[in-house]
Design a protein around this motif. Structure first.
Motif, PDB file in Angstrom:
ATOM      1  N   LEU A 192       0.773  -1.507   0.242  1.00 33.83           N
ATOM      2  CA  LEU A 192      -0.094   0.186  -0.238  1.00 33.83           C
ATOM      3  C   LEU A 192       1.168   1.549   0.274  1.00 33.83           C
ATOM      4  O   LEU A 192       0.680   2.315  -0.916  1.00 33.83           O
ATOM      5  CB  LEU A 192      -1.213   0.384   1.457  1.00 33.83           C
ATOM      6  CG  LEU A 192      -2.267   1.290   1.648  1.00 33.83           C
ATOM      7  CD1 LEU A 192      -2.747   1.576   0.275  1.00 33.83           C
ATOM      8  CD2 LEU A 192      -1.930   1.145   2.850  1.00 33.83           C
ATOM      9  N   PHE A 193       1.655   1.229   0.817  1.00 28.44           N
ATOM     10  CA  PHE A 193       2.603   2.066   1.063  1.00 28.44           C
ATOM     11  C   PHE A 193       3.643   2.678  -0.082  1.00 28.44           C
ATOM     12  O   PHE A 193       4.017   3.672  -0.220  1.00 28.44           O
ATOM     13  CB  PHE A 193       3.347   2.854   2.379  1.00 28.44           C
ATOM     14  CG  PHE A 193       2.123   2.728   4.136  1.00 28.44           C
ATOM     15  CD1 PHE A 193       1.939   4.727   3.349  1.00 28.44           C
ATOM     16  CD2 PHE A 193       1.513   2.209   4.368  1.00 28.44           C
ATOM     17  CE1 PHE A 193       1.053   4.337   4.800  1.00 28.44           C
ATOM     18  CE2 PHE A 193       1.397   1.950   5.321  1.00 28.44           C
ATOM     19  CZ  PHE A 193       0.529   4.310   5.609  1.00 28.44           C
ATOM     20  N   THR A 194       3.902   1.646  -1.151  1.00 21.61           N
ATOM     21  CA  THR A 194       4.884   1.496  -2.521  1.00 21.61           C
ATOM     22  C   THR A 194       4.298   2.346  -3.067  1.00 21.61           C
ATOM     23  O   THR A 194       4.383   3.206  -4.205  1.00 21.61           O
ATOM     24  CB  THR A 194       4.914   0.549  -2.688  1.00 21.61           C
ATOM     25  OG1 THR A 194       5.928  -0.508  -1.870  1.00 21.61           O
ATOM     26  CG2 THR A 194       6.158   0.727  -3.580  1.00 21.61           C
ATOM     27  N   ILE A 243       2.794  -0.167  -9.690  1.00 23.58           N
ATOM     28  CA  ILE A 243       3.361  -1.150  -9.820  1.00 23.58           C
ATOM     29  C   ILE A 243       3.205  -1.919  -9.091  1.00 23.58           C
ATOM     30  O   ILE A 243       2.981  -3.223  -8.791  1.00 23.58           O
ATOM     31  CB  ILE A 243       4.060  -1.717 -11.269  1.00 23.58           C
ATOM     32  CG1 ILE A 243       5.011  -0.978 -11.447  1.00 23.58           C
ATOM     33  CG2 ILE A 243       3.035  -0.696 -12.384  1.00 23.58           C
ATOM     34  CD1 ILE A 243       6.268  -1.451 -12.861  1.00 23.58           C
ATOM     35  N   GLY A 244       4.132  -1.349  -7.577  1.00 26.26           N
ATOM     36  CA  GLY A 244       4.727  -2.596  -6.769  1.00 26.26           C
ATOM     37  C   GLY A 244       3.215  -3.072  -5.932  1.00 26.26           C
ATOM     38  O   GLY A 244       3.261  -3.768  -4.972  1.00 26.26           O
ATOM     39  N   ILE A 245       2.027  -2.279  -6.006  1.00 23.99           N
ATOM     40  CA  ILE A 245       1.327  -2.510  -5.735  1.00 23.99           C
ATOM     41  C   ILE A 245      -0.004  -4.112  -6.395  1.00 23.99           C
ATOM     42  O   ILE A 245      -0.562  -4.745  -5.530  1.00 23.99           O
ATOM     43  CB  ILE A 245      -0.634  -2.168  -5.041  1.00 23.99           C
ATOM     44  CG1 ILE A 245      -0.731  -2.391  -3.844  1.00 23.99           C
ATOM     45  CG2 ILE A 245      -1.176  -2.062  -6.770  1.00 23.99           C
ATOM     46  CD1 ILE A 245      -1.968  -1.132  -4.058  1.00 23.99           C
ATOM     47  N   VAL A 246       0.643  -4.016  -7.768  1.00 24.18           N
ATOM     48  CA  VAL A 246      -0.576  -5.352  -8.405  1.00 24.18           C
ATOM     49  C   VAL A 246      -0.211  -7.056  -7.513  1.00 24.18           C
ATOM     50  O   VAL A 246      -1.082  -8.079  -7.365  1.00 24.18           O
ATOM     51  CB  VAL A 246       0.135  -4.969  -9.869  1.00 24.18           C
ATOM     52  CG1 VAL A 246      -0.382  -6.339 -10.329  1.00 24.18           C
ATOM     53  CG2 VAL A 246      -0.211  -4.375 -10.292  1.00 24.18           C
ATOM     54  N   ILE A 305      -2.346 -12.502  -1.265  1.00 26.40           N
ATOM     55  CA  ILE A 305      -3.414 -12.654  -0.531  1.00 26.40           C
ATOM     56  C   ILE A 305      -3.819 -14.026  -1.511  1.00 26.40           C
ATOM     57  O   ILE A 305      -4.386 -14.699  -0.280  1.00 26.40           O
ATOM     58  CB  ILE A 305      -4.104 -11.791  -0.539  1.00 26.40           C
ATOM     59  CG1 ILE A 305      -3.178 -10.754  -0.036  1.00 26.40           C
ATOM     60  CG2 ILE A 305      -5.411 -11.822   0.142  1.00 26.40           C
ATOM     61  CD1 ILE A 305      -3.962  -9.287  -0.443  1.00 26.40           C
ATOM     62  N   TYR A 306      -4.050 -14.685  -1.911  1.00 22.53           N
ATOM     63  CA  TYR A 306      -4.733 -15.582  -2.476  1.00 22.53           C
ATOM     64  C   TYR A 306      -3.609 -16.752  -2.085  1.00 22.53           C
ATOM     65  O   TYR A 306      -4.257 -17.999  -1.598  1.00 22.53           O
ATOM     66  CB  TYR A 306      -4.845 -15.708  -3.867  1.00 22.53           C
ATOM     67  CG  TYR A 306      -5.273 -16.862  -4.200  1.00 22.53           C
ATOM     68  CD1 TYR A 306      -6.416 -17.301  -4.160  1.00 22.53           C
ATOM     69  CD2 TYR A 306      -4.811 -18.126  -5.080  1.00 22.53           C
ATOM     70  CE1 TYR A 306      -6.990 -18.056  -5.137  1.00 22.53           C
ATOM     71  CE2 TYR A 306      -4.847 -18.942  -5.961  1.00 22.53           C
ATOM     72  CZ  TYR A 306      -6.216 -18.962  -5.896  1.00 22.53           C
ATOM     73  OH  TYR A 306      -6.564 -20.668  -5.785  1.00 22.53           O
ATOM     74  N   ILE A 307      -2.362 -16.659  -2.242  1.00 26.22           N
ATOM     75  CA  ILE A 307      -1.959 -17.631  -2.124  1.00 26.22           C
ATOM     76  C   ILE A 307      -1.554 -18.048  -0.653  1.00 26.22           C
ATOM     77  O   ILE A 307      -1.688 -19.361  -0.559  1.00 26.22           O
ATOM     78  CB  ILE A 307      -0.031 -17.577  -2.367  1.00 26.22           C
ATOM     79  CG1 ILE A 307      -0.168 -17.946  -4.057  1.00 26.22           C
ATOM     80  CG2 ILE A 307       0.772 -18.946  -2.335  1.00 26.22           C
ATOM     81  CD1 ILE A 307       0.660 -17.198  -4.647  1.00 26.22           C
ATOM     82  N   ARG A 308      -1.259 -17.453  -0.040  1.00 28.41           N
ATOM     83  CA  ARG A 308      -1.526 -17.423   1.425  1.00 28.41           C
ATOM     84  C   ARG A 308      -2.363 -18.022   2.160  1.00 28.41           C
ATOM     85  O   ARG A 308      -2.499 -18.289   3.276  1.00 28.41           O
ATOM     86  CB  ARG A 308      -0.643 -15.603   2.464  1.00 28.41           C
ATOM     87  CG  ARG A 308       0.664 -16.139   2.006  1.00 28.41           C
ATOM     88  CD  ARG A 308       1.043 -15.252   2.285  1.00 28.41           C
ATOM     89  NE  ARG A 308       3.039 -14.802   2.233  1.00 28.41           N
ATOM     90  CZ  ARG A 308       3.575 -14.054   2.443  1.00 28.41           C
ATOM     91  NH1 ARG A 308       2.922 -12.295   2.580  1.00 28.41           N
ATOM     92  NH2 ARG A 308       4.737 -13.450   2.163  1.00 28.41           N
ATOM     93  N   ARG A 309      -3.922 -17.450   1.406  1.00 25.44           N
ATOM     94  CA  ARG A 309      -5.217 -18.214   2.563  1.00 25.44           C
ATOM     95  C   ARG A 309      -4.986 -19.535   2.744  1.00 25.44           C
ATOM     96  O   ARG A 309      -5.732 -20.358   2.898  1.00 25.44           O
ATOM     97  CB  ARG A 309      -6.178 -17.722   1.168  1.00 25.44           C
ATOM     98  CG  ARG A 309      -6.719 -16.382   1.789  1.00 25.44           C
ATOM     99  CD  ARG A 309      -7.746 -16.081  -0.138  1.00 25.44           C
ATOM    100  NE  ARG A 309      -8.690 -16.896   0.619  1.00 25.44           N
ATOM    101  CZ  ARG A 309     -10.252 -16.697  -0.278  1.00 25.44           C
ATOM    102  NH1 ARG A 309      -9.989 -15.752  -1.577  1.00 25.44           N
ATOM    103  NH2 ARG A 309     -10.960 -17.515   0.212  1.00 25.44           N
TER     104      ARG A 309
END
Length: 415
Positions: free
Chosen positions: A89-91, A175-178, A184-188
């Motif tokens: 987010l901050f990037t 583009i660092g947020i993409v 997040i999907y993987i870590r679920r």
């Protein structure tokens, strides 16, 4: 290949932590490519550019320790997701800044998540993997930093090829947020390590809860101090070189943007292979010997790369072994630091000593920027790096070897 002998759970955890640390590397390293543009656009001094890098590293030290403490209490996987969301987010917000002060703030805020991601991810992978493959697995995850670094170099070259500099630097932050969506999907699909769950169950049954202050107990204090010094030397050397190398190549070696990218891609290729080779070596000869070998070689190569008036061709050749030893030294850190502490304070300990080292090592980029106002930039990088690697060697000689240690919830502290 050793990966064939791992379980599905181990492989999923490897994939998740590899991807997360790769994004971490992209989001941090992209700034180093943008320093020349920002120096011109905002009329910043090199010292101010160094302050931005140092500010992010200092907050990452705080974030890393805090994330380690939270991971001991709320779980490795949950806190890991928090850190990824935070730093991406901050990037992204950094792309909207318009002054030194604004960018200093967003990069400093980004640092909280940046530090937390490594601290928690390294504990997660160490607790998930068997002792036989722990060093190789931790090194493989560490190698994703080189992948993220390479992605940032390629993105820099590609975006600057099609957009004017005043827009290109903003796009590179945006583009660092993409990749965060994928992480997040993987870590679920990642579960808490059995070692951690067993420790939590025992604590609940006993009606007790571990305190992060236990890492300063006399039985652990010596290990905490020495491990912190080890991390300080490694990171001080690494950030001195990686923060200022693009600017050094551009201003003192007078390379074009394309030439700078070429040199860095050679350096990054060496880094990636260095991570993998060191990971394997740390499981063969031990963590300490590997640290000492890579520190000695890194010191010699940085001095040669920055001090000797060699040709561009020789600089290109030396770039590969420089990256190999500069980055490879970190491969054993995740496993080694996790092996030094019992489970109830493993996250707290990992977060503290690695990020204490980051906080003190973070002074180095600013110190390089300040001293380069009166000394040649290459000379400053070289000597500060040599001092840092000397500290690594001294600390490694004083610490115990932990190769083969099983990570049990009731592991005894090392004296």
């Amino acid at each position: 290949m050793w990966l064939r002998h791992t379980s599905p759970t181990e492989r999923r955890t490897l994939a998740a932590t590899f991807a997360g640390y790769g994004v971490d590397g992209f989001d941090y390293m992209i700034y180093t490519f943008l320093i020349p543009t920002l120096l011109a656009a905002w009329n910043m001094s090199k010292a101010e550019a160094g302050y931005i890098a140092t500010g992010a590293l200092l907050t990452s030290a705080i974030g890393g320790w805090a994330a380690g403490v939270l991971a001991d209490r709320y779980g490795r996987v949950r806190v890991l997701q928090w850190t990824v969301l935070w730093f991406t987010l901050f990037t992204f917000l950094s792309g909207f800044t318009e002054s030194f002060g604004q960018l200093f703030f967003t990069r400093a805020m980004q640092g909280f998540g940046f530090g937390g991601e490594w601290a928690v991810g390294s504990v997660l992978i160490a607790e998930t993997m068997s002792a036989k493959h722990r060093g190789k697995a931790a090194g493989l995850v560490q190698s994703s930093w080189a992948v993220g670094w390479a992605a940032s170099a390629l993105a820099f070259w590609g975006v600057y090829s099609v957009l004017p500099p005043e827009i290109a630097w903003k796009v590179l932050f945006w583009i660092g947020i993409v990749p965060a969506v994928l992480i997040i999907y993987i870590r679920r699909n990642i579960q808490e390590p059995p070692v951690y769950l067993a420790a939590q169950a025992r604590a609940r049954a006993a009606g007790t809860q571990g305190s992060f202050l236990r890492i300063f107990h006399p039985s652990l204090l010596r290990t905490t101090v020495l491990a912190s010094l080890l991390a300080t030397g490694m990171q001080g050397a690494y950030y001195s070189v990686t923060t200022w190398l693009p600017t050094f190549l551009k201003t003192e070696r007078h390379l074009s943007v394309l030439g700078t990218s070429t040199y860095l891609l050679v350096l990054i290729a060496g880094s990636f292979l260095g991570y993998l080779a060191s990971a394997w070596l740390s499981d063969v000869i031990g963590r300490r010997r590997c640290f000492i070998l890579f520190a000695a070689m890194g010191m010699a190569l940085v001095l040669a790369y920055t001090q000797i008036p060699i040709t561009d061709g020789w600089m290109l050749v030396l770039g590969f072994p420089l990256g190999f030893f500069l980055s490879g030294i970190f491969s054993g850190m995740g496993a080694f630091l996790s092996e030094l502490f019992p489970s109830d304070v493993r996250g707290s300990g990992q977060g503290f000593y690695y990020n204490f080292g980051r906080a003190i090592g973070a002074i180095c980029p600013a110190l390089v920027g300040t001293l380069s106002n009166t000394l040649p930039l290459g000379q400053t990088i070289g000597w500060i790096t040599a001092i840092c690697y000397g500290l690594v060697i001294v600390a490694a000689l004083a610490l115990p070897e932990t190769l083969g240690r099983e990570l049990g919830a009731e592991a005894a502290p090392i004296h």
